[in-house]
Write a protein that holds these residues in place. Structure first.
Motif, short mmCIF file in Angstrom:
data_model
loop_
_atom_site.label_atom_id
_atom_site.label_comp_id
_atom_site.label_asym_id
_atom_site.label_seq_id
_atom_site.Cartn_x
_atom_site.Cartn_y
_atom_site.Cartn_z
N MET A 195 -13.91 -11.27 8.02
CA MET A 195 -14.70 -11.22 6.79
C MET A 195 -13.76 -11.30 5.60
O MET A 195 -12.67 -10.75 5.65
N PRO A 196 -14.22 -11.93 4.51
CA PRO A 196 -13.40 -11.92 3.32
C PRO A 196 -13.19 -10.49 2.84
O PRO A 196 -14.03 -9.63 3.05
N LYS A 197 -12.06 -10.25 2.20
CA LYS A 197 -11.80 -8.89 1.69
C LYS A 197 -12.90 -8.52 0.71
O LYS A 197 -13.30 -9.30 -0.12
N GLY A 198 -13.40 -7.29 0.83
CA GLY A 198 -14.47 -6.84 -0.04
C GLY A 198 -15.85 -7.18 0.51
O GLY A 198 -16.85 -7.01 -0.16
N GLY A 199 -15.94 -7.72 1.75
CA GLY A 199 -17.23 -8.04 2.33
C GLY A 199 -17.73 -9.38 1.85
O GLY A 199 -16.97 -10.24 1.43
N GLY A 200 -19.03 -9.59 1.91
CA GLY A 200 -19.60 -10.86 1.47
C GLY A 200 -19.77 -11.81 2.64
O GLY A 200 -19.68 -11.44 3.80
N THR A 201 -20.02 -13.06 2.31
CA THR A 201 -20.25 -14.08 3.30
C THR A 201 -18.96 -14.41 4.04
O THR A 201 -17.92 -14.59 3.41
N PRO A 202 -19.00 -14.52 5.37
CA PRO A 202 -17.81 -14.94 6.11
C PRO A 202 -17.37 -16.33 5.65
O PRO A 202 -18.14 -17.05 5.02
N PRO A 203 -16.14 -16.74 5.99
CA PRO A 203 -15.64 -18.02 5.53
C PRO A 203 -16.36 -19.23 6.11
O PRO A 203 -16.15 -20.34 5.65
N THR A 204 -17.22 -19.02 7.10
CA THR A 204 -17.93 -20.14 7.72
C THR A 204 -19.41 -19.80 7.91
O THR A 204 -19.75 -18.74 8.42
N ILE A 205 -20.26 -20.73 7.49
CA ILE A 205 -21.70 -20.63 7.69
C ILE A 205 -22.07 -21.70 8.70
O ILE A 205 -21.74 -22.87 8.52
N ILE A 206 -22.71 -21.30 9.78
CA ILE A 206 -23.12 -22.22 10.84
C ILE A 206 -24.63 -22.41 10.74
O ILE A 206 -25.37 -21.43 10.70
N SER A 207 -25.06 -23.66 10.69
CA SER A 207 -26.49 -23.93 10.55
C SER A 207 -26.91 -25.10 11.42
O SER A 207 -26.10 -25.99 11.70
N ASN A 208 -28.18 -25.10 11.82
CA ASN A 208 -28.75 -26.30 12.43
C ASN A 208 -28.92 -27.33 11.31
O ASN A 208 -28.82 -27.00 10.13
N HIS A 209 -29.15 -28.59 11.68
CA HIS A 209 -29.21 -29.67 10.68
C HIS A 209 -30.41 -30.56 10.94
O HIS A 209 -30.48 -31.22 11.96
N VAL A 210 -31.33 -30.55 9.98
CA VAL A 210 -32.55 -31.36 10.09
C VAL A 210 -32.49 -32.59 9.19
O VAL A 210 -32.87 -33.68 9.58
N GLY A 211 -32.01 -32.42 7.97
CA GLY A 211 -31.96 -33.57 7.06
C GLY A 211 -31.23 -33.24 5.77
O GLY A 211 -30.63 -32.17 5.62
N TRP A 212 -31.31 -34.15 4.81
CA TRP A 212 -30.58 -34.03 3.55
C TRP A 212 -30.98 -32.79 2.76
O TRP A 212 -30.15 -32.22 2.05
N ALA A 213 -32.21 -32.33 2.88
CA ALA A 213 -32.66 -31.17 2.12
C ALA A 213 -31.95 -29.88 2.55
O ALA A 213 -31.88 -28.92 1.78
N ASP A 214 -31.38 -29.88 3.76
CA ASP A 214 -30.64 -28.70 4.24
C ASP A 214 -29.52 -28.33 3.26
O ASP A 214 -29.27 -27.15 3.01
N ILE A 215 -28.86 -29.34 2.72
CA ILE A 215 -27.75 -29.09 1.80
C ILE A 215 -28.26 -28.39 0.54
O ILE A 215 -27.64 -27.45 0.05
N LEU A 216 -29.42 -28.80 0.04
CA LEU A 216 -30.00 -28.17 -1.14
C LEU A 216 -30.35 -26.71 -0.87
O LEU A 216 -30.13 -25.83 -1.71
N VAL A 217 -30.90 -26.44 0.31
CA VAL A 217 -31.25 -25.06 0.69
C VAL A 217 -29.99 -24.20 0.72
O VAL A 217 -29.95 -23.11 0.14
N HIS A 218 -28.94 -24.69 1.37
CA HIS A 218 -27.70 -23.92 1.47
C HIS A 218 -27.00 -23.78 0.12
O HIS A 218 -26.38 -22.76 -0.16
N MET A 219 -27.12 -24.79 -0.74
CA MET A 219 -26.55 -24.67 -2.08
C MET A 219 -27.23 -23.54 -2.84
O MET A 219 -26.58 -22.78 -3.55
N ALA A 220 -28.54 -23.41 -2.68
CA ALA A 220 -29.28 -22.34 -3.37
C ALA A 220 -28.89 -20.97 -2.82
O ALA A 220 -28.83 -19.99 -3.56
N LEU A 221 -28.61 -20.90 -1.52
CA LEU A 221 -28.30 -19.62 -0.90
C LEU A 221 -26.83 -19.20 -1.08
O LEU A 221 -26.54 -18.04 -1.37
N TYR A 222 -25.89 -20.14 -0.86
CA TYR A 222 -24.48 -19.78 -0.79
C TYR A 222 -23.56 -20.59 -1.70
O TYR A 222 -22.42 -20.20 -1.91
N TYR A 223 -23.99 -21.75 -2.15
CA TYR A 223 -23.16 -22.72 -2.86
C TYR A 223 -21.83 -22.90 -2.12
O TYR A 223 -20.75 -22.69 -2.64
#
Length: 195
Positions: A1-29
């Motif tokens: 985990m990054p120091k101080g907690g937070g999101t780990p350095p890697t997010i693993i996701s299934n992939h359906v289409g181009w909109a997935d990137i927009l969803v992840h940008m809204a959640l984690y950028y």
């Protein structure tokens, strides 16, 4: 985990289409692995650069000795070390391609080489008049038809951070396989070995 907690350095996701990137940008950028051609696309290229994307030449096997998997591992280790606080988490679509949203393909091992904890996220789209997966429609037409829908719905299921066992840290393929099975317990998709 990054120091101080937070999101780990890697997010693993299934992939359906181009909109997935927009969803992840809204959640984690996050940053992500992108084909090098995106660098020259107006606006998209600038966005990719600001997101610290790792660019890859698709279909090329020559290049830097460590290749994209090595560069990805280096990025994850840097993010986890806390020495570069502005380093974004890396989003990996571990299947390596899109599916129609009904299947989960085998995960590639590159995202698991660093042996670091990962943040599993499952995206599930509501079945509307238009499928959110690429399938057979060209990109421009698919984007246009998606924007014509009055309402689209996606659920992002953020699972608890997956911390690898000692055996998984030593074997990236085992780690990838176990994360896939872990995610599918919640996703309840059909497992496929198609490539």
């Amino acid at each position: 985990m990054p120091k101080g907690g937070g999101t780990p350095p890697t997010i693993i996701s299934n992939h359906v289409g181009w909109a997935d990137i927009l969803v992840h940008m809204a959640l984690y950028y996050p940053s992500f692995v992108a084909k090098s051609g995106l660098r020259t696309v107006p606006l998209i290229g600038a966005i990719c650069e600001s997101m610290q994307c790792l660019f890859v030449e698709r279909g090329r096997v020559e290049g830097p000795a460590q290749g994209i998997a090595g560069r990805l591992k280096s990025r994850m280790l840097l993010a986890a070390s806390g020495q570069a606080p502005d380093t974004r988490p890396v989003l990996i679509f571990a299947e390596g391609t899109t599916t129609n949203g009904d299947y989960m393909l085998d995960f590639r091992s590159g995202a698991f080489l660093a042996g670091m904890p990962v943040q599993p996220v499952i995206l599930k789209y509501r079945r509307d008049r238009l499928s959110h997966s690429w399938e057979t429609i060209g990109a421009a037409r698919h984007i246009f038809l998606t924007l014509c829908q009055p309402l689209s719905s996606v659920t992002a299921l953020e699972l608890p951070v997956y911390i690898p066992s000692e055996a998984e840290r030593k074997d990236a393929r085992l780690y990838a396989s176990n994360v896939r099975l872990h995610m599918n317990k919640v996703a309840k998709l059909q497992l496929s070995t198609a490539t």
